[in-house]
Design an enzyme around this catalytic site. Structure first.
Site, mmCIF file in Angstrom:
data_model
loop_
_atom_site.group_PDB
_atom_site.id
_atom_site.type_symbol
_atom_site.label_atom_id
_atom_site.label_comp_id
_atom_site.label_asym_id
_atom_site.label_seq_id
_atom_site.Cartn_x
_atom_site.Cartn_y
_atom_site.Cartn_z
ATOM 1 N N GLU A 1 0.834 -1.180 0.000
ATOM 2 C CA GLU A 1 0.000 0.000 0.000
ATOM 3 C C GLU A 1 0.882 1.249 0.000
ATOM 4 O OE1 GLU A 1 -0.944 0.351 3.962
ATOM 5 O OE2 GLU A 1 -1.816 2.347 3.776
ATOM 6 N N ASP B 1 0.883 -1.383 6.194
ATOM 7 C CA ASP B 1 1.371 -0.795 7.442
ATOM 8 C C ASP B 1 0.686 -1.448 8.636
ATOM 9 O OD1 ASP B 1 2.960 0.956 6.121
ATOM 10 O OD2 ASP B 1 1.555 2.646 6.230
ATOM 11 N N ASP C 1 -0.896 -0.251 10.971
ATOM 12 C CA ASP C 1 -1.755 0.748 11.607
ATOM 13 C C ASP C 1 -3.200 0.572 11.138
ATOM 14 O OD1 ASP C 1 -1.842 1.677 9.053
ATOM 15 O OD2 ASP C 1 -0.974 3.644 9.470
ATOM 16 N N ASP D 1 -5.156 2.191 9.006
ATOM 17 C CA ASP D 1 -5.444 2.201 7.579
ATOM 18 C C ASP D 1 -4.924 0.941 6.912
ATOM 19 O OD1 ASP D 1 -6.804 4.585 7.663
ATOM 20 O OD2 ASP D 1 -4.964 5.768 7.518
#
Ligand code: 0RA
Length: 620
Positions: free
Chosen positions: A414, A487, A489, A491
Site C-alpha cells: 500500500e 502498514d 496501523d 489504515d
C-alpha cells in the site's frame, strides 16, 4: 489435615486442568484468557435461555479480574449429597454442571462447555455471590481450592449469581481483557439470543456499552444488508423439532453474493456442517416446488442459482452438539440436517405461497442468476477469455525475472513510499512489487461491474493474470505466493480487510489453494549494546524491556519508515520473515467483524482494527 476420597478427586482434577490448560480452554494466550470469560458468560446465558434471567452484566476490574453478574435464580446453595453446598460442587468438580440441570442440555455451551470449575482452577482467586431465597451467600477460592466455607453474609430481596475471578498470571501469557473482543462477542450473543440485555462496564477506563436486540437474528440480517438492496421483507422462521430449536432469518438482495452465517449453540460454525446442509437442501426444494406449482415451463434451479444474493442467519440449538474440523466449528450431528431441511422447506414454501408478489421476485432473481451462469459458462467454453485483464501487465507492477511460477512472489504494497522501499529491498529475481494507491474499492458493496472499473482491482487482477470471478482459473496464476504487505496501523488493517474481501469474493481458489499470505512487519526496533533487534508485538517488547533498564526503542509507523535493508531483513527475506497464510475462515471473519460486529461507532471501530491487527501477531 486428612483428605476424603472426594477431596482427593477434586485436587486431582485441579492439577490436571492446571497442568494442561490448553486441553480445556484451547490455549493460554489472548484467546484462552477470553475463553474463561466466555465460559462464565455462557452459564448466565443458559439461565436466561431457561427463562429465568434477562440481564447479564460483565465488568472488567482495574486489578485484572473480571466479573459476570446475572439476575437468574442463583446457583443452588443447599447441601448436596456429598456433604457440601451444591454451588461448591459446581465450582470445584470437573463437569459437575450437568448434574444440576433439569433440562437435558445446556444451550450456550457446546464448544466452550467445559464447566466453570475449569475457570476456577485457572484463576488466582475466584469469588462467588449467590442471592437466593432472601439470603446473600459468598465463597472464595484460590487456584480452585475453597479458602472459606459458603457463608450467608446478608439478606437480599433479589436473586442471581455473581462471579468474579482473576486469571492466574503464572498460567496465562496474556492477562489483559480486551474491551473490543468482549463487546463483539456480547453483540453476537445479543443477536443470537434476543431479549437478553448485556452490559459491559470497563472499570479500568470508565467505558460502558449495552448490547441488546429486540428482533435478534432478523436485526443481524438487516445489518448485513444495510448497504444492499433487498427485494422483500425479511423472512423469519422459528421452530422446535426433535429437541432442537431452529431459527432462521432470510432475505434476498439484488447483489451477486451469498452471505449465510450459521450458528450452533451460539457458536459461529464457520466450517458449516449438517445444519447448513439441511438449510441449503430445504431452501432449494421450497423454491423449486413453488416454481413447479406456480409457473408454466419451469425447470428446476440449482442450489447455486437459488443462493445468489441470499443473506441469511441460521441459528440452531441442539441438545448435544458435536463439533469437528480444523477449528472445531463444523457441526456434525446428523439428525439436525433432516430437521432443518423439513422446517425450511415447509415454512418457506408456505411463506412464498402467502406472498406471491415477493415470491415472483425471488424466482425471477434465481432465473436471472441461472442465465448469467449459463452465459458465463458458454463464453468460457468458446474462448478462455482472460484477454482484457492479462494481455498487458499494469504499469505499476515491478515484475520479477524468474519464469518459474512456484518461486515467484507478488507483494501487494500500500502506498507509493512503501512501494518504493519494497522495490529497492526486494530480490528482483523472484519478488515482484505491486504498489496500490489509497483504498481499494469495497467489493461487498460495489459488485463485479463497478469493481472491474476500479484501477486497483484491475491492476491486481492483471498482475495475477488468472482472470476474475467465475472466470478465475488458478492454473494460470503467475506467482506461487501472493503477499499482502500493509502498514501495521489502522489504515493498513482496513486495506488488508478490503483486499481479503476482494480475494474471497473474486479469487476464492487463491485462498483455498494456499496462495495468499499476509506479511508481518515489525512494530518496534530496539537498539541495545550496538545490536539491533526487532519486535513484532507489544508483548514481545514488554517482555524484553522488563529484563532491561534502558534501550533505544523506535516504533515503526509505516513500511515507508524503514530503509530498504531493514524492510528486507525484517519482512521480505524468506529466511527470516514471518508470513501468515490466509485461510477462508480468516477472510470470512475479517468481513464479518467489519460489517456486523463492530457496530456503528466509527471511533471504536478504528481502535478495534488497531487492536485486532496486534492480535494477529500475538496469535502466531
Ligand atoms: C442449576 C439449577 C439452578 C440454577 C442454576 C443451575 C444456575 C447456574 C448459574 C450459573 C450462572 N448463573 C446461574 N444461574 C443459575 C436453579 C434450580 C432451582 O432454583 O430450582
Amino acid at each position: 489435615m486428612e483428605y476424603s476420597a472426594e477431596q482427593i478427586e477434586v485436587l486431582g482434577d485441579l492439577e490436571a486442568v492446571r497442568k494442561r490448560p490448553g486441553m480445556y480452554i484451547g490455549g493460554v494466550g489472548v484467546r484462552g484468557l477470553h475463553h474463561l470469560l466466555w465460559e462464565v458468560i455462557d452459564n448466565s446465558v443458559d439461565e436466561a435461555l431457561a427463562g429465568y434471567c434477562d440481564t447479564i452484566v460483565v465488568r472488567l476490574h482495574p486489578d485484572g479480574s473480571a466479573s459476570v453478574e446475572d439476575n437468574g435464580r442463583g446457583i443452588p446453595t443447599g447441601m448436596h449429597e456429598l456433604g457440601k453446598p451444591a454451588v461448591e460442587i459446581v465450582m470445584t468438580k470437573l463437569h459437575a454442571g450437568g448434574k444440576f440441570k433439569k433440562k437435558a442440555y445446556r444451550i450456550a455451551g457446546g464448544l466452550h462447555g467445559v464447566g466453570v470449575s475449569v475457570v476456577n482452577a485457572l484463576s488466582e482467586w475466584l469469588e462467588v455471590w449467590v442471592s437466593r431465597k432472601g439470603r446473600l451467600h459468598y465463597q472464595k477460592y484460590e487456584r480452585g481450592i475453597p479458602v472459606s466455607e459458603l457463608k450467608v453474609i446478608g439478606e437480599t430481596e433479589e436473586s442471581g449469581t455473581r462471579l468474579r475471578f482473576k486469571p492466574d498470571e503464572t498460567i496465562f501469557e496474556a492477562v489483559r481483557y480486551d474491551f473490543d473482543i468482549i463487546s463483539q462477542r456480547l453483540r453476537e450473543l445479543s443477536y443470537l439470543n434476543k431479549g437478553i440485555r448485556f452490559k459491559l462496564i470497563d472499570e479500568r477506563d470508565g467505558k460502558e456499552e449495552e448490547l441488546f436486540t429486540e428482533k435478534g437474528i432478523t436485526e443481524y440480517v438487516s445489518v448485513v444488508n444495510k448497504n444492499r438492496e433487498p427485494i422483500h421483507d425479511i423472512i423469519h422462521i422459528t421452530s422446535e423439532k426433535n429437541g432442537a430449536i431452529i431459527e432462521i432469518a432470510i432475505q434476498f438482495t439484488d447483489t451477486e453474493f451469498e452471505n449465510v452465517f450459521p450458528f450452533a449453540n451460539n457458536i459461529h460454525t464457520i466450517e458449516g456442517g449438517t445444519h447448513v446442509a439441511g438449510f441449503r437442501a430445504g431452501l432449494t426444494r421450497a423454491i423449486n416446488e413453488y416454481g413447479r406449482k406456480n409457473l408454466r415451463k419451469f425447470s428446476p434451479l440449482s442450489g447455486m442459482d437459488v443462493r445468489e444474493g441470499l443473506t441469511a442467519v441460521l441459528s440452531v440449538k441442539v441438545p448435544e452438539p458435536q463439533f469437528e474440523g480444523q477449528t472445531k466449528t463444523k457441526l456434525t450431528n446428523s439428525e439436525i440436517k433432516t430437521s432443518v431441511e423439513s422446517v425450511v422447506y415447509s415454512e418457506l414454501l408456505e411463506w412464498l405461497e402467502e406472498h406471491p408478489a415477493e415470491a415472483n421476485k425471488i424466482i425471477d432473481k434465481c432465473l436471472i442468476s441461472r442465465k448469467a451462469r449459463e452465459a458465463a459458462k458458454r463464453a468460457r467454453e468458446l474462448v478462455r477469455k482472460r484477454g482484457e485483464l492479462s494481455l498487458t501487465l499494469p504499469g505499476k507492477l515491478a515484475d520479477c525475472s524468474s519464469r518459474k511460477p512456484e518461486e515467484r512472489e507478488l507483494f501487494i504494497v500500500e502506498g507509493e513510499s512503501a512501494g518504493g522501499s519494497a522495490k529497492q529491498a526486494r530480490n528482483r529475481e523472484f519478488q515482484a512489487i505491486l504498489a496500490i494507491r489509497g483504498k481499494i474499492i469495497n467489493v461487498e458493496k460495489a459488485g463485479l461491474g463497478k469493481a472491474l472499473k476500479n484501477e486497483e482491482v484491475k491492476a491486481i487482477a492483471s498482475a495475477i493474470g488468472a482472470g476474475i470471478g467465475s472466470d478465475f482459473d488458478s492454473d494460470s496464476v503467475r506467482y506461487g505466493k501472493i503477499i499482502i504487505m500493509t502498514d501495521a496501523d489502522v489504515d493498513g488493517a482496513h486495506i488488508k480487510t478490503l483486499l481479503l474481501t476482494f480475494f474471497y469474493r473474486y479469487m476464492r481458489p487463491l485462498i483455498e489453494q494456499g496462495y495468499l499470505y499476509i506479511a508481518q512487519p515489525p512494530l518496534y526496533r530496539v537498539k541495545k549494546d550496538k545490536k539491533t533487534l526487532y519486535f513484532y508485538s507489544d508483548r514481545e517488547l514488554e517482555e524484553f524491556m522488563e529484563k532491561r533498564d534502558k534501550a533505544d526503542v523506535q516504533r515503526f509507523k509505516g513500511l515507508g519508515e524503514m530503509n530498504p535493508d531493514q524492510l528486507w531483513d525484517t519482512t521480505m527475506d524468506p529466511a527470516k520473515r514471518i508470513l501468515l497464510q490466509v485461510t477462508i475462515e480468516d477472510a470470512l471473519e475479517a468481513e464479518r467483524l467489519f460489517s456486523v460486529l463492530m457496530g456503528e461507532d466509527v471511533e471504536s471501530r478504528r481502535e478495534f482494527i488497531v487492536k485486532h491487527s496486534k492480535e494477529a501477531v500475538l496469535d502466531i
